[in-house]
Enzyme design. Structure first.
Site, PDB file in Angstrom:
ATOM      1  N   ASP A  24     -31.725  14.014 -38.514  1.00  0.00           N
ATOM      2  CA  ASP A  24     -31.697  15.238 -37.714  1.00  0.00           C
ATOM      3  C   ASP A  24     -30.719  16.213 -38.383  1.00  0.00           C
ATOM      4  O   ASP A  24     -29.912  15.818 -39.235  1.00  0.00           O
ATOM      5  CB  ASP A  24     -31.259  14.883 -36.292  1.00  0.00           C
ATOM      6  CG  ASP A  24     -31.065  16.095 -35.411  1.00  0.00           C
ATOM      7  OD1 ASP A  24     -31.915  17.009 -35.461  1.00  0.00           O
ATOM      8  OD2 ASP A  24     -30.057  16.137 -34.683  1.00  0.00           O
ATOM      9  N   ASP A  26     -29.014  19.762 -36.770  1.00  0.00           N
ATOM     10  CA  ASP A  26     -27.940  20.261 -35.905  1.00  0.00           C
ATOM     11  C   ASP A  26     -27.347  19.133 -35.066  1.00  0.00           C
ATOM     12  O   ASP A  26     -28.068  18.391 -34.398  1.00  0.00           O
ATOM     13  CB  ASP A  26     -28.476  21.354 -34.980  1.00  0.00           C
ATOM     14  CG  ASP A  26     -28.898  22.595 -35.741  1.00  0.00           C
ATOM     15  OD1 ASP A  26     -28.042  23.412 -36.090  1.00  0.00           O
ATOM     16  OD2 ASP A  26     -30.120  22.737 -35.994  1.00  0.00           O
ATOM     17  N   ASP A 204     -28.719  13.221 -32.602  1.00  0.00           N
ATOM     18  CA  ASP A 204     -27.665  13.369 -31.592  1.00  0.00           C
ATOM     19  C   ASP A 204     -28.162  13.780 -30.214  1.00  0.00           C
ATOM     20  O   ASP A 204     -27.384  13.793 -29.260  1.00  0.00           O
ATOM     21  CB  ASP A 204     -26.671  14.434 -32.058  1.00  0.00           C
ATOM     22  CG  ASP A 204     -27.234  15.847 -31.919  1.00  0.00           C
ATOM     23  OD1 ASP A 204     -28.298  16.122 -32.526  1.00  0.00           O
ATOM     24  OD2 ASP A 204     -26.637  16.664 -31.190  1.00  0.00           O
TER      25      ASP A 204
END
Length: 255
Positions: A24, A26, A204
């Site tokens: 991922d 960001d 996240d």
């Protein structure tokens, strides 16, 4: 491997060179910013991605909610397979681009309503990704409930062919049936560099949970970044800095 939510372990898997690494962006490779345009990519990160690509034989991909155009601009000149808008668009390592759906005409009225809503509420920001619409309220967290109610109304008008997906101070309306898990599965099944490898996904946000489940079901490793909350991920790292440090260790040891 687990598919339901649980508390992840702090014990990370032992690295192997037969991994396929999915990252991922960001909140995983770069810290979250108040506005998506405020994010900067350090030379350290670009160097690291290039080294990981060599270490794992080209089986490294960035899988993000951002549009491909943004990912390519931020990560240039690194050339990796990338999936944008949660798998609704993707590009091969050679730069060939693909899209899962045409720009949905149904979003036209929602675009106008979203622009008016944001203009009337200072602190909000929206992204028109062509195939989806995203509303950010990190700059006005007190408007979280109003944003949710607004997007729920738009979702009902669009119908079941679209889904409303929450994230960290963000909401997204996008065509149903596509997510980061389908992006990971596509790369594992259709891209030679990723085939017959053990998948590892690091993310996240709640939008990464689909990818965690796909990776777990295929005997891989899923790593949640942030607090040790309930998740489908098997293990966790506490911060972006810990992610970068661990990824660097994968390039220096002999897995």
């Amino acid at each position: 491997m687990p598919t339901s939510t649980h508390l992840p372990s702090s014990q990370l898997p032992l690295a192997r060179r037969d991994w396929a690494l999915f990252l991922d962006f960001d909140g995983t490779l770069v810290s979250l910013a108040a506005h998506p345009d405020d994010v900067r990519v350090s030379p350290r990160l670009k160097t690291l991605l290039g080294e990981l690509d060599k270490t794992f034989g080209g089986a490294v991909a960035v899988v993000s909610g951002r549009p491909l155009d943004q990912l390519e601009r931020l990560l240039a000149p690194i050339s990796l397979p990338m999936a944008g808008v949660h798998g609704l668009e993707w590009r091969d390592a050679d730069g060939t681009r693909h899209t899962a759906v045409d720009q949905p005409a149904q979003l036209a009225s929602c675009r106008d309503a979203l622009a008016a809503f944001v203009e009337a509420h200072p602190g909000l920001y929206y992204e028109d990704k062509g195939v989806s619409l995203t509303l950010h309220y990190r700059g006005a967290p007190q408007l979280a409930e109003a944003c949710r109610e607004f997007f729920e109304t738009q979702h009902r008008a669009l119908g079941e062919t679209f889904e409303l997906v929450p994230g960290k101070c963000v909401l997204e309306l996008r065509p149903s049936g596509y997510h980061k898990g389908t992006a990971v599965a596509r790369l594992l099944d259709e891209t030679p560099a990723f085939q017959a490898r053990t998948p590892v996904f690091i993310g996240d946000d709640v939008t990464d949970e689909d990818a965690f489940r796909i990776v777990n079901a295929r005997g891989g490793h899923s790593v949640r970044v942030g607090s040790q909350d309930e998740t489908a991920a098997t293990c966790y790292l506490e911060s972006v800095q810990e992610v970068l440090t661990w990824l660097e260790s994968l390039t220096t040891q002999d897995p």
